[in-house]
Write a protein that holds these residues in place. Structure first.
Motif, PDB file in Angstrom:
ATOM      1  N   GLU C  35      -5.683 -28.712 -32.855  1.00  0.00           N
ATOM      2  CA  GLU C  35      -7.020 -28.131 -32.682  1.00  0.00           C
ATOM      3  C   GLU C  35      -8.005 -29.171 -32.144  1.00  0.00           C
ATOM      4  N   ALA C  36      -7.824 -30.432 -32.528  1.00  0.00           N
ATOM      5  CA  ALA C  36      -8.678 -31.490 -31.963  1.00  0.00           C
ATOM      6  C   ALA C  36      -8.483 -31.578 -30.455  1.00  0.00           C
ATOM      7  N   GLY C  37      -7.253 -31.346 -29.990  1.00  0.00           N
ATOM      8  CA  GLY C  37      -6.981 -31.327 -28.554  1.00  0.00           C
ATOM      9  C   GLY C  37      -7.704 -30.168 -27.868  1.00  0.00           C
ATOM     10  N   GLU C  38      -7.741 -29.022 -28.548  1.00  0.00           N
ATOM     11  CA  GLU C  38      -8.439 -27.865 -27.950  1.00  0.00           C
ATOM     12  C   GLU C  38      -9.947 -28.111 -27.908  1.00  0.00           C
ATOM     13  N   LEU C  39     -10.458 -28.772 -28.929  1.00  0.00           N
ATOM     14  CA  LEU C  39     -11.883 -29.139 -28.915  1.00  0.00           C
ATOM     15  C   LEU C  39     -12.163 -30.114 -27.761  1.00  0.00           C
ATOM     16  N   LEU C  40     -11.282 -31.074 -27.595  1.00  0.00           N
ATOM     17  CA  LEU C  40     -11.469 -32.064 -26.527  1.00  0.00           C
ATOM     18  C   LEU C  40     -11.434 -31.407 -25.144  1.00  0.00           C
ATOM     19  N   GLU C  41     -10.668 -30.318 -25.060  1.00  0.00           N
ATOM     20  CA  GLU C  41     -10.557 -29.612 -23.763  1.00  0.00           C
ATOM     21  C   GLU C  41     -11.926 -29.092 -23.292  1.00  0.00           C
ATOM     22  N   CYS C  42     -12.834 -28.834 -24.239  1.00  0.00           N
ATOM     23  CA  CYS C  42     -14.200 -28.407 -23.857  1.00  0.00           C
ATOM     24  C   CYS C  42     -14.905 -29.487 -23.037  1.00  0.00           C
ATOM     25  N   PHE C  43     -14.414 -30.725 -23.133  1.00  0.00           N
ATOM     26  CA  PHE C  43     -15.059 -31.856 -22.470  1.00  0.00           C
ATOM     27  C   PHE C  43     -14.088 -32.570 -21.520  1.00  0.00           C
ATOM     28  N   GLN C  44     -13.064 -31.848 -21.015  1.00  0.00           N
ATOM     29  CA  GLN C  44     -12.002 -32.509 -20.244  1.00  0.00           C
ATOM     30  C   GLN C  44     -12.527 -33.163 -18.965  1.00  0.00           C
ATOM     31  N   TRP C  45     -13.267 -32.413 -18.165  1.00  0.00           N
ATOM     32  CA  TRP C  45     -13.746 -32.968 -16.882  1.00  0.00           C
ATOM     33  C   TRP C  45     -15.258 -33.167 -16.892  1.00  0.00           C
ATOM     34  N   ASP C  46     -15.946 -32.374 -17.681  1.00  0.00           N
ATOM     35  CA  ASP C  46     -17.401 -32.483 -17.817  1.00  0.00           C
ATOM     36  C   ASP C  46     -17.774 -31.692 -19.078  1.00  0.00           C
ATOM     37  N   ASP C  47     -19.037 -31.345 -19.223  1.00  0.00           N
ATOM     38  CA  ASP C  47     -19.472 -30.654 -20.435  1.00  0.00           C
ATOM     39  C   ASP C  47     -19.489 -29.140 -20.275  1.00  0.00           C
ATOM     40  N   SER C  48     -18.801 -28.631 -19.237  1.00  0.00           N
ATOM     41  CA  SER C  48     -18.939 -27.204 -18.939  1.00  0.00           C
ATOM     42  C   SER C  48     -18.312 -26.308 -20.012  1.00  0.00           C
ATOM     43  N   GLY C  49     -17.472 -26.870 -20.869  1.00  0.00           N
ATOM     44  CA  GLY C  49     -16.858 -26.060 -21.917  1.00  0.00           C
ATOM     45  C   GLY C  49     -17.619 -26.108 -23.232  1.00  0.00           C
TER      46      GLY C  49
END
Lengths: 105, 105, 105, 105
Positions: C35-49
């Motif tokens: 789940e921490a990985g899924e949270l991090l995905e919100c910020f993968q390339w920028d803050d758009s997630g």
């Protein structure tokens, strides 16, 4: 990465220590996540840990190669096969210059 | 993994999509962690997700190769160099058959 | 977070589904990483997630609370106890305005 | 976990060190992943690291609380709200005793 030298070196290293018994797919998947966290730590607040990234990346790669070997997979081959799938999901014309996820392209 | 075919294929894939600008070392390190989490999900409660492990492992490897390329590193070489360090930290005689961490060997 | 409402709600939710048997400490630790990985995905390339961060953070927190409950720990208490240790490792006077790790302060 | 003592203690700790400037949502999300990896390390090969799990869990929780505070969210509330969504995705009657993902229930 299916070249003999690395795979052979890893197999010998593991065999000499009798560590194969610890290397279940699940344990290797956990190890990849653990080492990925250590790699990420190089970039926790800024890029000041960049100097350690080489060693941490090597650790992630090592466990990836061990898992591939354990699952009977050729690392190069699975990367190329996945790349073909990604090409279809992200056509160059639509994805050009954008980091948008495929389901929103 | 320093073989030309994979590295060349990855570089072409990225160039065609103009994605190089997103591939900072930090963003690639985040991506490795994210994909490592998806790989781990194959083993969240049991081994029932094993069938998806190949694709998820390919994703982790792909971002590792992109990071290596970005940092000007040869994947095979850094794995072999790290292995030499690990050999010293975990002498076969002491580490044989044990998963104990080196500082407690 | 040792308040009754949340802990009670989580326990009821788990009991109704007979999921306690899956919630070994190890499986919960894996789930936290996933789940921490899924949270991090919100910020993968920028803050758009950023808009999805609330739900993903809730997932990480949920598994943390389940693990605390499983280990018989009070979440608030362990946070406060750890904070005391961190106060010692990072004296305000030395650490002020710096993200340097304690062993290099 | 919206109780004043913990939130207040964390805010004071951060303010005393002037660390708020490092605590962007992205940096806190990275920190959660990093600490989740350290927690997972307690269970890398077996359960022998269980004794360190309390401290590592406290670290994950601490960064989760800092991120919630940063995003203006109440930790208890978002956990309860997410639980309601999960109740719908996993009806007790269908999910009972099974770890199957909701889209395959």
């Amino acid at each position: 990465m299916h070249e003999k030298p690395v795979r052979t070196a890893l197999r010998e290293f593991v065999a000499e220590r009798d560590w194969g018994k610890f290397h279940t797919p699940e344990n290797l998947a956990k190890s990849i996540s653990i080492e990925a966290g250590e790699l990420l730590e190089c970039f926790q607040w800024d890029d000041s840990g960049l100097g350690s990234a080489e060693d941490e990346l090597a650790d992630v790669l090592t466990y990836c190669l061990l898992l591939a070997d354990r699952l009977g997979l050729d690392p190069d081959e699975i990367v190329l096969q996945k790349l073909e799938k990604t090409r279809v999901k992200y056509p160059a014309a639509d994805a050009r210059g954008r980091s948008t996820k495929y389901d929103r392209l």
